[in-house]
Design an enzyme around this catalytic site. Structure first.
Site, short mmCIF file in Angstrom:
data_model
loop_
_atom_site.label_atom_id
_atom_site.label_comp_id
_atom_site.label_asym_id
_atom_site.label_seq_id
_atom_site.Cartn_x
_atom_site.Cartn_y
_atom_site.Cartn_z
N GLY A 118 -5.18 2.29 -7.01
CA GLY A 118 -5.55 2.22 -8.42
C GLY A 118 -5.16 3.48 -9.16
N SER A 203 -1.27 3.07 -2.14
CA SER A 203 -0.95 3.40 -3.53
C SER A 203 -1.62 4.72 -3.90
CB SER A 203 -1.37 2.25 -4.45
OG SER A 203 -0.85 2.41 -5.74
#
Length: 514
Positions: A118, A203
């Protein structure tokens, strides 16, 4: 290109070893010290354990030992953010979760600590894709997942206002370090070995790990690491970070020096203001780690790999077409795509400043059979985030670091023919959460075999400092050995995207947020 096959027989054998673990038989009393957990997925689960407390824009402090029984049976609120609007959010978000085959302090199992994606702005480990029960059971490890402060609350640079905010640009990172302190001090009670702690993240979680390995306070808190589509070559400089803080103040209609109002206003107003335009990169406001010269005294991988990380063995991975996950093939950016507008559509999606008409012409010459859509996703992936992984792997190889292993996930989703192999698609294979909401893996034999080999690789690194796939060759120069993971198969290939790597290396890579 040279390659070494990891045969189906080898992978089936690895999977059988994982699945055969008698996890249910080892799950006993769902209580550790004051924490009362529950049985879940054949293991013991402890959810919502508080590891710290913090005042807004200040460094968190460790949670003192509990003096009464505490139910650890439900996830706690997540960090305030623009994402995940259906989940409870609260600035009191310093909570972690533990899954363990059993809580025998003498068990000494390897520990896998997960940080969520995120970017640095959104995300949570309460996502069903990252529940740790299946990984703990099948991999015979202790799994810990961590929530922490995000966006402006975790990374806004406020030191120019007042020296008491000197830590503000890296508070989210310091939260993770505090959680790792908790693991070091308490994980033995949950059956874990504090001398075998592996951090892994996808991520933004991978980027957080890449940043941690340049932070002195994190030294010695983990012994191996894996990043999944997440890189951090450089941090945000303090001057750019200050521009972002000033943009936030302007969006909130505050006087430029009114830090007291920023410190005391309702958190919802701050989160709403994150939609303001970023003064450095465009798009919405970015807040991430800041080169503050104390908590983060150097960039993680510039001008070279941070020396304190060189002894830590690492897995670095990406998926083949990352951008299919966040540039919808059915959405407006692909609508009407053709050779006449392809370059214009690619330009705003890349972080390397090259003539996009020249880029498209090169792709068409190299891959004359490709469609505009294939060129679009390949170019936006290779020109956006993947070069960061190449830089990290190359710099570790140049520095003679502990072994590095690189993978590339090519297995396309069987659930959506337009998705291909996209950002986040490796998560359910590593966690074993193939059937979780949001998983694009499917449940077929290829999915199960891919899960088994990925889980074996990651748990092997946690347990021994080497992936659990014996034929996976470490990444060195000039070979750049890469494990290419297909539909339940894997092959070690030297430099599988050499042409694209060399094309995009024509110009410098710009780290998002820098």
């Amino acid at each position: 290109m040279s390659g070494v096959d990891l045969t189906r027989r080898t992978l089936l054998g690895a999977g059988a070893a994982l699945v055969a673990m008698p996890a249910v038989a080892r799950s006993r009393d769902p209580r550790v010290g004051p924490f009362i957990g529950l049985r879940e997925d054949g293991v013991l689960a402890f959810k919502g354990i508080r590891y710290g407390r913090a005042v807004r824009f200040e460094r968190a402090v460790a949670e003192p030992p509990a003096t009464h029984p505490i139910k650890a049976q439900a996830f706690a609120p997540i960090a305030p953010q623009r994402g995940n609007p259906d989940m409870a959010q609260n600035e009191e978000c310093h909570f972690l979760n533990v899954w363990t085959p059993d809580a025998n302090p003498c068990a000494g199992r390897a520990v896998m600590v997960y940080f969520h994606g995120g970017a640095y702005s959104n995300g949570t480990v309460t996502d069903p894709l990252t529940h740790g029960g299946k990984l703990a059971a099948q991999g015979d490890v202790v799994v810990v997942t961590v929530n922490h402060r995000l966006n402006a609350l975790g990374y806004a640079w406020l030191k120019p206002f007042d020296p008491r905010y000197a830590d503000s640009g890296n508070l989210g990172q310091l939260d993770l370090i505090l959680a790792l302190d908790w693991v070091r001090d308490h994980v033995r009670n949950f059956g874990g070995d504090p001398a075998r702690v592996m951090v892994f993240g996808q991520s933004g979680g991978g980027a957080k790990i890449a940043t941690l390995i340049a932070m002195p306070a994190a030294r010695g808190l983990f012994h191996s690491a894996a990043t999944m589509s997440g890189q951090q070559v450089v941090a945000s400089g303090p001057n750019n970070a200050w521009k972002r803080t000033q943009s936030l103040m302007a969006a909130l209609k505050l006087a430029p020096g009114d830090v007291e109002a920023l410190r005391t206003m309702p958190v919802e107003r701050i989160i709403e203001a994150l939609g303001a335009t970023d003064p450095v990169m465009g798009g919405s406001l970015y807040f991430g780690p800041v080169l503050d010269m104390t908590n983060l005294p150097r960039h993680p991988f510039w001008p070279d790999a941070a020396p304190q990380s060189l002894h830590v063995p690492m897995i670095l991975g990406n998926v083949r077409e990352e951008t299919r996950a966040f540039i919808d093939p059915r959405g407006p950016k692909l609508r009407g795509l053709g050779w006449d507008n392809l370059a214009a559509r690619i330009a705003p999606e890349i972080k390397i400043d090259l003539d996009v008409d020249w880029v498209v012409a090169r792709y068409r010459t190299q891959y004359p059979q490709w469609t505009p859509e294939q060129v679009f996703y390949s170019a936006t992936t290779a020109g956006r985030s993947w070069p960061g992984q190449v830089i990290e792997a190359d710099e570790r190889a140049k520095a003679g670091a502990a072994a590095t292993w690189v993978y590339q996930l090519d297995r396309p989703s069987p659930l959506d023919p337009l998705r291909g192999a996209a950002h986040t698609d490796d998560i359910p294979y590593v966690f074993g959460t193939l059937d979780a909401p949001g998983s694009m893996s499917g449940l077929d034999q290829g999915a199960r075999m891919t899960r088994d080999l990925m889980m074996q690789a990651f748990t092997g690194l946690a347990k021994t400092g080497r992936p659990g796939l014996a034929d996976w060759t470490p990444y060195t120069l000039p070979g750049r050995a890469t494990l290419v993971v297909g539909d339940g198969t894997a092959q070690v290939v030297d430099d599988p995207r050499r042409w694209e790597r060399e094309l995009w290396a024509t110009a410098p890579y710009v780290q998002p947020g820098s």
